[in-house]
Design a protein around this motif. Sequence first.
Motif: not given
Length: 250
Positions: A56-58, A1-7, A195-204
């Motif tokens: 990861p913030i938690l 997931m690219e940065w631009s898709m999140l932020i 399983a949920w694939n919602n933590i990626t290198s970009q999100s980290l």
Amino acid sequence: MEWSMLIQSPTDWGILFLSALIIGMSKTGIQGLSLISVPLLALAFGAKPSTGLILPILCIADLIAVLYYRRIAEWKYVFKLLPAALVGFILALFVDKVIPPAAFKHLMGGCLAIVLLVMFWSEWKGKENKLSSCWWYGPFFGLLGGFTTMIGNAAGPVMAIYLLSVKMPKYSFVGTNAWFFLVINYLKIPVQMFAWNNITSQSLIIDALTIPFILMGGVAGIFLVKRLPEKGFRSFTTAITCVSVILLLI
């Protein structure tokens, strides 16, 4: 997931950094505050992507809290809660796609409201909360905590009500809470990654940028706990927890 898709805007960055600050303050100070950040992030980034950002913030905030309060914890309560919490954790994996999020949120809010009312009634009458001595009381909150943290990172009020109801002193409260969530949240990482694939290198990478705000929140939480007397800490935590429960009910 690219940065631009999140932020996608400066507002998104502001919400992310504010949420990190609140979470840091919650973990080292007033539990329940972190629930405010959950809907904020969900609105900005979407329900599922936001859980990948917030975990990861938690985990970072949990680690800070445990490092600071590492020698202050009521381990009998941690051990009483954890087995049932792990059952709730596993149960959530199976029913995640069955229970509508809104229905679950209202059900959990209703259960917590009832327990809060019992706690208030006991204190008003000057009596001991007899429920807290029942064998099922701790496991019930452990089960609910494990389930809610997996479904929506919303176990803060669950733990706050439990620790308030057993009349735990403020430092023991924060230390016990920190160790409990450290175990639970770190167990969630592989599930959300694979399983949920919602933590990626970009999100980290994005999460890494929030570390200064988590630290600032952590320092603010520690300062707040030091300044508040026992009664003030309990009153403030109770007020925040009541707000959290109302947010779950509406």
